[in-house]
Design an enzyme around this catalytic site. Structure first.
Site, PDB file in Angstrom:
ATOM      1  N   ASN A 157      51.776  16.272  44.636  1.00  0.00           N
ATOM      2  CA  ASN A 157      52.293  17.088  44.012  1.00  0.00           C
ATOM      3  C   ASN A 157      51.992  18.650  45.649  1.00  0.00           C
ATOM      4  O   ASN A 157      51.520  19.753  44.798  1.00  0.00           O
ATOM      5  CB  ASN A 157      51.001  17.565  42.622  1.00  0.00           C
ATOM      6  CG  ASN A 157      51.709  17.023  41.489  1.00  0.00           C
ATOM      7  OD1 ASN A 157      52.320  16.777  41.980  1.00  0.00           O
ATOM      8  ND2 ASN A 157      50.418  16.137  41.047  1.00  0.00           N
ATOM      9  N   HIS A 166      68.021  17.863  40.524  1.00  0.00           N
ATOM     10  CA  HIS A 166      68.096  17.600  42.211  1.00  0.00           C
ATOM     11  C   HIS A 166      68.658  18.591  42.960  1.00  0.00           C
ATOM     12  O   HIS A 166      68.688  18.906  43.555  1.00  0.00           O
ATOM     13  CB  HIS A 166      68.494  16.021  42.529  1.00  0.00           C
ATOM     14  CG  HIS A 166      66.777  15.119  42.649  1.00  0.00           C
ATOM     15  ND1 HIS A 166      66.559  14.055  43.205  1.00  0.00           N
ATOM     16  CD2 HIS A 166      65.263  15.740  42.573  1.00  0.00           C
ATOM     17  CE1 HIS A 166      65.456  13.556  43.672  1.00  0.00           C
ATOM     18  NE2 HIS A 166      64.738  14.360  42.582  1.00  0.00           N
TER      19      HIS A 166
END
Length: 317
Positions: A90, A187
């Site tokens: 992250n 994506h």
């Protein structure tokens, strides 16, 4: 092996129960302007920074896949207690300020009513729609969690995953093969640093330096951008040919050997998932319909750990 199976079953039992109290009209009486306010702030963020939509969509995905959609990804670390946002997968998350700005305005309008988890779910939907993608009715009524642990971020699916690992990761959260392929279409937005696809363009295996499923010209361009001893931290590549537009280009490029991640290429390794890739490459409408359905399903994942409406999305009450 027995202990691994036990762990998988425990995680599955936590995540496969979706939130029962959420509904599309949850704020109809208590904060009817919540959605327009969030949409306005997401749009403003987009104008200032074209990477915001991809960031918000990824943030929501990363939130839901850990403790369910409870905004645990928004919590700040406290002292030695590192939170999810500081976990290795992250580190590149950004645009948290968009959620903060929405929360501040909603707290002025409807104090203590709209959860950070709902703001993030709505912001992700708006990000997709504002980039030319589909829109959908987001069920609302999620509660915010109080726990966020950096090491739990390692439960996220990795860009190096094969199809079995991807299926296991999604299925333990109650998501199907169809959801896996549709959500991978996210994506279509954004950018990836070299580290996420380095495995495909350098020392791929004992026989090949480059993944042989990649287009040679595409792989060559990536190798020039990301040399084996790359020192440029910002180096990388766009996720597809139109990284700020939500479309089905991702699937078209995937069929041409022009995807970035091993996990993208993995979608072509079973007849079922390859068939879905072909379907979405051929029809943007079919992709949009499937993506909307799967986003509603994913955004309803709950571990039951949400207990409050945070006043500040970065800090538990």
């Amino acid at each position: 092996m027995a202990s691994l199976i036990t762990i998988i079953l425990i995680i599955s039992s936590i995540f496969m129960s979706s939130s029962n109290s959420i509904s599309v009209d949850y704020y109809k009486q208590t904060c009817p302007e919540a959605e327009p306010v969030i949409s306005k702030i997401v749009h403003k963020g987009m104008i200032n920074d074209k990477t915001v939509p991809a960031a918000l969509l990824r943030m929501h995905f990363h939130d839901c896949f850990i403790r369910g959609c409870d905004a645990s990804v928004l919590l700040n670390s406290s002292g030695k207690e590192k939170a999810e946002k500081d976990g290795a997968p992250n580190i590149s998350l950004h645009a948290f300020y968009v959620i903060d700005n929405a929360k501040e305005e909603l707290e002025r309008m409807c104090p203590g009513v709209v959860s950070c988890a709902d703001i993030l779910a709505l912001a992700a939907r708006d990000a997709v729609a504002l980039c030319g993608g589909p829109t959908w009715d987001v069920p609302k009524g999620r509660k915010d969690g109080r726990i966020s642990k950096a090491n739990e971020s390692l439960q996220l699916p990795f860009p190096t995953f094969n199809i079995s690992q991807l299926h296991q990761s999604f299925s333990m959260r109650g998501l199907s093969w169809e959801d896996l392929v549709a959500l991978s279409g996210g994506h279509t937005l954004g950018f990836s640093h070299c580290s996420s696809f380095q495995n495909r363009i350098h020392n791929f295996d004992n026989l090949n330096d480059v993944d042989p499923t990649m287009s040679p010209a595409f792989a060559g361009a990536l190798k020039r951008t990301c040399p084996i001893h790359n020192k440029v931290r910002s180096a990388g590549a766009n996720m597809d040919s139109s990284p700020t537009v939500f479309d089905n280009a991702y699937y078209k490029l995937l069929l041409q050997g022009k995807s970035l991640f091993s996990s993208d290429q993995a979608l072509l390794t079973t007849s079922k998932t390859k068939g879905l890739v072909r379907k979405y490459a051929a029809s943007q409408q079919h992709f949009f319909e499937a993506f909307s359905k799967s986003m509603i399903k994913m955004s309803s994942i709950s571990s039951g750990g949400g207990t409050e409406i945070r006043l500040n999305c970065r800090v538990a009450n």
